[in-house]
Motif scaffolding. Structure first.
Motif, short mmCIF file in Angstrom:
data_model
loop_
_atom_site.label_atom_id
_atom_site.label_comp_id
_atom_site.label_asym_id
_atom_site.label_seq_id
_atom_site.Cartn_x
_atom_site.Cartn_y
_atom_site.Cartn_z
N HIS A 49 0.89 -1.31 -0.29
CA HIS A 49 -0.12 -0.12 0.17
C HIS A 49 0.52 1.38 -0.11
CE1 HIS A 49 -3.76 -2.14 0.37
NE2 HIS A 49 -2.76 -3.25 1.76
N PHE A 50 1.13 1.48 -0.56
CA PHE A 50 0.69 3.41 -1.16
C PHE A 50 0.36 4.26 -1.41
CE2 PHE A 50 5.19 0.86 -1.56
CZ PHE A 50 6.28 1.43 -0.16
N MET A 51 -0.67 5.68 -0.71
CA MET A 51 -1.07 6.02 -1.31
C MET A 51 -1.21 8.09 -1.27
SD MET A 51 -3.93 4.47 1.28
CE MET A 51 -2.94 2.96 1.57
N PRO A 52 -2.16 9.00 -0.89
CA PRO A 52 -1.75 10.09 -0.31
C PRO A 52 -1.25 9.89 1.05
CG PRO A 52 -2.52 9.57 -2.44
CD PRO A 52 -3.03 8.59 -1.73
N GLU A 53 -0.67 11.04 1.55
CA GLU A 53 -0.07 10.65 3.04
C GLU A 53 -1.22 10.83 3.77
OE1 GLU A 53 4.02 9.49 4.27
OE2 GLU A 53 3.16 8.80 1.98
N ARG A 54 -1.96 12.43 3.10
CA ARG A 54 -3.12 12.26 4.00
C ARG A 54 -3.63 10.59 4.29
NH1 ARG A 54 -7.87 14.67 2.79
NH2 ARG A 54 -9.68 15.13 4.18
N VAL A 55 -4.30 10.49 3.33
CA VAL A 55 -5.46 9.32 3.63
C VAL A 55 -5.24 8.12 4.15
CG1 VAL A 55 -6.52 7.43 1.95
CG2 VAL A 55 -5.90 9.74 1.31
N LEU A 56 -3.75 8.15 3.69
CA LEU A 56 -2.20 7.15 4.66
C LEU A 56 -2.53 6.99 6.32
CD1 LEU A 56 -0.96 4.16 4.13
CD2 LEU A 56 1.14 5.34 4.47
N HIS A 57 -2.12 8.30 6.26
CA HIS A 57 -2.37 8.61 7.86
C HIS A 57 -3.85 8.79 8.30
CE1 HIS A 57 1.72 11.07 8.26
NE2 HIS A 57 1.46 9.81 7.80
N LYS A 58 -4.89 8.71 7.94
CA LYS A 58 -6.44 8.41 8.32
C LYS A 58 -6.28 6.52 8.14
CE LYS A 58 -8.69 12.06 6.08
NZ LYS A 58 -9.24 12.64 4.93
N VAL A 59 -5.48 6.27 7.34
CA VAL A 59 -5.88 4.84 7.56
C VAL A 59 -5.01 4.15 8.70
CG1 VAL A 59 -4.74 2.27 6.46
CG2 VAL A 59 -6.23 4.29 4.75
N TRP A 60 -4.13 4.09 8.95
CA TRP A 60 -3.25 4.90 10.15
C TRP A 60 -3.91 4.67 11.48
CZ3 TRP A 60 2.19 6.46 8.23
CH2 TRP A 60 2.76 5.42 7.73
N ALA A 61 -4.55 6.10 11.29
CA ALA A 61 -5.26 6.43 12.37
C ALA A 61 -7.08 4.98 13.21
CB ALA A 61 -6.00 7.77 12.26
N TYR A 62 -7.10 5.06 11.41
CA TYR A 62 -8.35 3.81 11.83
C TYR A 62 -7.76 2.07 12.60
CZ TYR A 62 -12.34 1.12 10.64
OH TYR A 62 -13.30 -0.03 10.57
N PHE A 63 -6.11 2.35 12.22
CA PHE A 63 -6.27 1.06 12.92
C PHE A 63 -5.72 1.01 14.36
CE2 PHE A 63 -5.29 -0.35 8.60
CZ PHE A 63 -5.61 -2.31 8.59
N ASP A 64 -5.58 1.90 14.97
CA ASP A 64 -4.36 2.74 15.82
C ASP A 64 -6.14 2.94 16.75
OD1 ASP A 64 -2.06 3.64 15.18
OD2 ASP A 64 -2.61 5.02 15.02
N ALA A 65 -7.01 3.16 16.06
CA ALA A 65 -8.68 3.09 17.35
C ALA A 65 -9.53 1.77 17.62
CB ALA A 65 -9.33 3.97 16.13
N ALA A 66 -8.40 0.34 16.37
CA ALA A 66 -9.04 -0.40 16.24
C ALA A 66 -10.88 -0.22 16.09
CB ALA A 66 -9.41 -1.11 17.76
N GLY A 67 -10.79 -0.32 14.59
CA GLY A 67 -11.90 0.46 14.17
C GLY A 67 -12.76 -1.18 14.38
N PRO A 68 -14.33 -1.23 13.49
CA PRO A 68 -14.60 -2.09 13.53
C PRO A 68 -14.73 -3.08 12.47
CG PRO A 68 -16.34 -0.40 13.59
CD PRO A 68 -15.18 0.13 13.64
N LEU A 69 -13.37 -2.50 11.52
CA LEU A 69 -13.71 -3.64 10.64
C LEU A 69 -11.90 -4.37 10.55
CD1 LEU A 69 -14.90 -2.21 7.29
CD2 LEU A 69 -15.34 -3.64 8.50
N VAL A 70 -10.90 -3.44 11.99
CA VAL A 70 -10.21 -4.54 12.78
C VAL A 70 -10.64 -5.30 13.67
CG1 VAL A 70 -8.08 -3.79 13.14
CG2 VAL A 70 -8.58 -2.21 11.92
N GLY A 71 -11.16 -4.68 14.59
CA GLY A 71 -11.76 -5.41 15.55
C GLY A 71 -10.73 -5.46 17.08
#
Length: 314
Positions: A49-71
Motif C-alpha cells: 500500500h502506497f497512497m497520498p500521505e493524508r489518506v495513509l495517516h487516516k488509515v493508520w488512525a483507523y487501525f490505531d483505534a481498532a475500528g469495527p473492521l479491525v476489531g
C-alpha cells in the motif's frame, strides 16, 4: 486491509506505539538469507500500500483505534515516511510492488488514480495501480486509467461495502477482463465480515466474467476453501498470500491443513502479498510463514517471484 474515517487525528498524537526497527539494511539480512535459501532473484509483492500521505495517516488512525473492521489491537510496524518505506522494500529485494488503495465512498477513486499515476511515474519499480467504486462514470475513468498504463486494480468489497455485482460495475469487469488487467480484490470476510463478502458474490461475478483475472486477496481469509474452489473452476483466478499463514492470522483464521494439497496444486496461481506497511509484524515473517508450510522450494520460488513476474511480464 481496512477502512479509514473522513476525519482522523495525526498518528503522532494517537497514542499508538511505534515499533523500534533496525535500519532497512540490517532488517534485510534475514530476507536475504531467505532469498539465498530458495535461489530467488528477488520478490514480486502484489499487495503493498502506497497512497497520498493524508489518506495513509487516516488509515493508520483507523487501525490505531481498532475500528469495527479491525476489531482488535493492530500496531503498524512500518509507520515511516514514504522514502523510508520504499527503501525498506528495495533492501528486502522486492523488485516489483503495488500501490494499492481503495475508496470507501463516491468521488474518491478517480482522484486516487491520478495520484497513483504520478507515483508510478516517479517510482519505476511500482506497478501502476488504480481502483474504482460503483458510481456514475466509473467505466469511463477505469478505461482512462487502463489507457494511461494501469497494470493492476484494487477492489475492496469489505471497505467499500458494495456488491461486486452492482450493475454500475458490470462494464468495468468486462473491460478489465478484455484488457487482461488483474484486479486484487478483498472479498473474503476477514478480519470482519462485510455485507457483500464471501465466495458467493464472487462466484456470481465470475459466472458472468469467467476470463476476469481476479486476484483473491488474503487467500480469501477466512473462507479459504470456497475461494480455492473458485480458483480450481476458473483458470484466471489467483490468490495472494497477504497475511495468510502468519502467527497473527493463524490465531484468528487458521488455514486448514487439509487444503495444503490444493494450494500446492494451484502453485502457479498463488502470488506473494504482504500488506506492507500496514502489518503488525516484520516483513520477513510473511516469507517465513510461507516457507514453513513445507511445500518445497520450487513452490516458494513460484509464489514469491515467478508467478508475479509472469503475470506482470517483469
Amino acid at each position: 486491509m481496512c477502512d479509514h474515517a473522513d476525519v482522523a487525528p495525526d498518528p503522532s498524537s494517537s497514542g499508538a506505539s511505534v515499533p523500534r526497527l533496525p535500519s532497512p539494511r540490517q532488517e534485510a539480512a534475514p530476507v536475504a538469507a531467505f532469498l539465498e535459501r530458495h535461489r530467488l532473484p528477488g520478490l514480486v509483492d502484489v499487495h503493498t500500500h502506497f497512497m497520498p500521505e493524508r489518506v495513509l495517516h487516516k488509515v493508520w488512525a483507523y487501525f490505531d483505534a481498532a475500528g469495527p473492521l479491525v476489531g482488535s489491537e493492530w500496531p503498524i510496524t512500518y509507520r515511516e515516511e514514504e522514502a523510508q518505506r520504499l527503501a525498506r522494500l528495495r533492501e528486502f529485494g522486492v523488485v516489483a510492488f503495488t500501490s494499492l488503495f481503495y475508496p470507501h465512498k463516491p468521488g474518491m477513486a478517480e482522484w486516487l488514480n491520478g495520484w497513483a499515476a504520478g507515483f508510478a511515474a516517479r517510482t519505476p519499480d511500482c506497478l501502476h495501480s488504480a481502483t474504482f467504486y460503483p458510481e456514475p462514470g466509473v467505466a469511463a475513468y477505469v478505461r482512462r486509467a487502463v489507457e494511461a498504463g494501469a497494470r493492476v486494480f484494487k477492489a475492496h468489497v469489505q471497505v467499500g461495502a458494495y456488491d461486486p455485482n452492482d450493475p454500475l460495475l458490470d462494464p468495468v469487469w468486462g473491460l478489465l477482463a478484455e484488457a487482461g488487467v488483474p484486479v486484487v480484490t478483498h472479498c473474503g470476510s476477514g478480519p470482519a465480515p462485510g455485507r457483500h463478502t464471501g465466495p458467493g458474490p464472487i462466484a456470481r461475478l465470475l459466472a458472468r466474467h469467467p476470463r476476469l483475472p481476479l486476484v483473491v486477496a488474503h487467500l480469501g481469509m477466512p473462507e479459504y476453501t470456497g475461494f480455492l474452489d473458485l480458483a480450481e473452476r476458473y483458470g484466471q483466478v489467483r490468490l495472494d498470500t497477504t497475511m495468510a499463514f502468519t502467527d497473527f492470522s493463524e490465531r484468528r483464521a487458521p488455514f486448514p491443513p487439509r487444503e495444503l494439497g490444493r494450494l500446492l496444486e494451484l502453485g502457479d496461481r498463488v502470488l506473494l502479498g504482504s500488506d506492507f506497511p500496514n502489518i503488525p509484524y516484520p516483513y520477513v515473517h510473511q516469507l517465513e510463514a510461507i516457507e514453513r508450510l513445507g511445500l518445497g522450494s520450487e513452490w516458494v520460488r513460484a509464489v514469491c517471484y515467478a508467478n508475479g513476474a509472469a503475470l506482470f511480464r517483469i
